[in-house]
Design an enzyme around this catalytic site. Structure first.
Site, short mmCIF file in Angstrom:
data_model
loop_
_atom_site.label_atom_id
_atom_site.label_comp_id
_atom_site.label_asym_id
_atom_site.label_seq_id
_atom_site.Cartn_x
_atom_site.Cartn_y
_atom_site.Cartn_z
N ASN A 1 -14.22 3.57 2.53
CA ASN A 1 -12.75 3.48 2.51
C ASN A 1 -12.12 4.45 3.51
O ASN A 1 -10.90 4.49 3.64
CB ASN A 1 -12.22 3.76 1.10
CG ASN A 1 -12.22 5.24 0.75
OD1 ASN A 1 -13.11 5.98 1.19
ND2 ASN A 1 -11.25 5.67 -0.04
N LYS B 1 -13.89 -2.90 2.87
CA LYS B 1 -14.71 -1.72 2.59
C LYS B 1 -16.19 -1.93 2.92
O LYS B 1 -16.88 -0.97 3.26
CB LYS B 1 -14.55 -1.28 1.14
CG LYS B 1 -13.16 -0.74 0.82
CD LYS B 1 -13.08 -0.23 -0.60
CE LYS B 1 -11.68 0.30 -0.92
NZ LYS B 1 -11.60 0.87 -2.28
N SER C 1 0.82 -1.21 0.00
CA SER C 1 0.00 0.00 0.00
C SER C 1 0.86 1.27 0.00
O SER C 1 1.82 1.38 0.76
CB SER C 1 -0.92 0.02 1.22
OG SER C 1 -1.59 1.26 1.31
N GLY D 1 -15.98 -5.28 -10.89
CA GLY D 1 -15.70 -5.53 -9.49
C GLY D 1 -16.09 -4.36 -8.60
O GLY D 1 -16.87 -3.50 -8.99
#
Length: 278
Positions: free
Chosen positions: A92, A71, A20, A133
């Site tokens: 988020n 999420k 990340s 998605g």
């Protein structure tokens, strides 16, 4: 809005999380804003571990960033969820208030709109979305605010198509479904949003039109993707995943710290340097 008094903590949670870029972006913002007592970390947390982690947060915590697969899992643990986040059932961003409340939001959607506007895309007559998605639903939510005509989603299964059509109905977008085998047709749209995993669009590079519209490819690693390279070679504007990541992080920093505007340029520069070093 969080208080700036004393040390404050924030972090990104998800699984996998090692790669990340969020810590790089947020720390760059803290440095630029002079928030010396602020820290931002990453934690490998799955859906099973999430409730225990959240319950263990103390008053030093200002906020959380959530990535996959958390999420949606975070929503039952929150005291409030913004209309934006509710529209796609995805949070988020969590801001932890001084009175102990947990407020959820989604900065992916306004971040996507901001990234498009930065490149001069205010409106689109129609658009195409590659993939179906979680990111595709956020793309539809963003397109609901800038697209004046239909959005065609190119998907690999009928189930995915039904999901995208359902999101469209919920978000007020006319969604047309096309089979992935016809994805080359998507590239003729004035705005193309690629939400697929790495390598999924590599087979489309030869189909980029002579005068392409705008491509928004949500990947940032590896970058550029084959499609983005082919698009740029034809002279088409390309917006990348780092643009999205930075713009949504800017909004997170502003919410968590109460400081605005967040330093977009410094955050982008830090992200570019981190990617270049990998």
């Amino acid at each position: 809005m969080a208080s700036n008094n004393g040390p404050r903590r924030a972090a990104v949670l998800g699984s996998p999380i090692a790669h990340s870029l969020s810590p790089v972006l947020h720390r760059a913002a803290y440095a630029e804003l002079g928030l010396d007592g602020w820290s931002y970390d990453r934690f490998e947390i799955d859906e099973q571990a999430l409730p225990g982690f959240v319950e263990g947060l103390d008053s030093t915590w200002a906020g959380l960033s959530l990535t996959m697969p958390l999420k949606r899992a975070i929503i039952p643990l929150l005291d409030s969820v913004s209309e934006t986040a509710s529209s796609v059932e995805a949070v988020n961003t969590v801001v932890l208030t001084e009175d102990g409340r947990r407020a959820g939001d989604n900065t992916d959607i306004p971040g996507m709109i901001a990234a498009l506007r930065e490149r001069g895309v205010e409106k689109a007559e129609s658009a195409a979305v590659l993939g179906a998605g979680a990111t595709a639903s956020s793309a539809l939510a963003a397109l609901s605010q800038i697209c004046t005509g239909p959005v065609t989603a190119y998907v690999r299964s009928r189930e995915r198509g039904d999901e995208m059509r359902g999101w469209g109905e919920r978000l007020g977008v006319e969604v047309r479904i096309a089979d992935w085998a016809e994805a080359a047709q998507a590239l003729r749209a004035p705005l193309v949003v690629a939400t697929t995993p790495a390598g999924a669009t590599d087979g489309l590079t030869a189909d980029v039109p002579e005068r392409p519209g705008t491509l928004f490819d949500v990947l940032y690693e590896p970058w550029p993707t084959g499609l983005a390279s082919a698009w740029a070679a034809r002279g088409g504007p390309v917006i990348g995943g780092l643009d999205l990541l930075v713009h949504q992080a800017v909004l997170q920093v502003e919410q968590m710290t109460g400081r605005s505007p967040a330093p977009l340029a410094a955050m982008r520069r830090a992200g570019e340097q981190a990617l270049a070093a990998r």
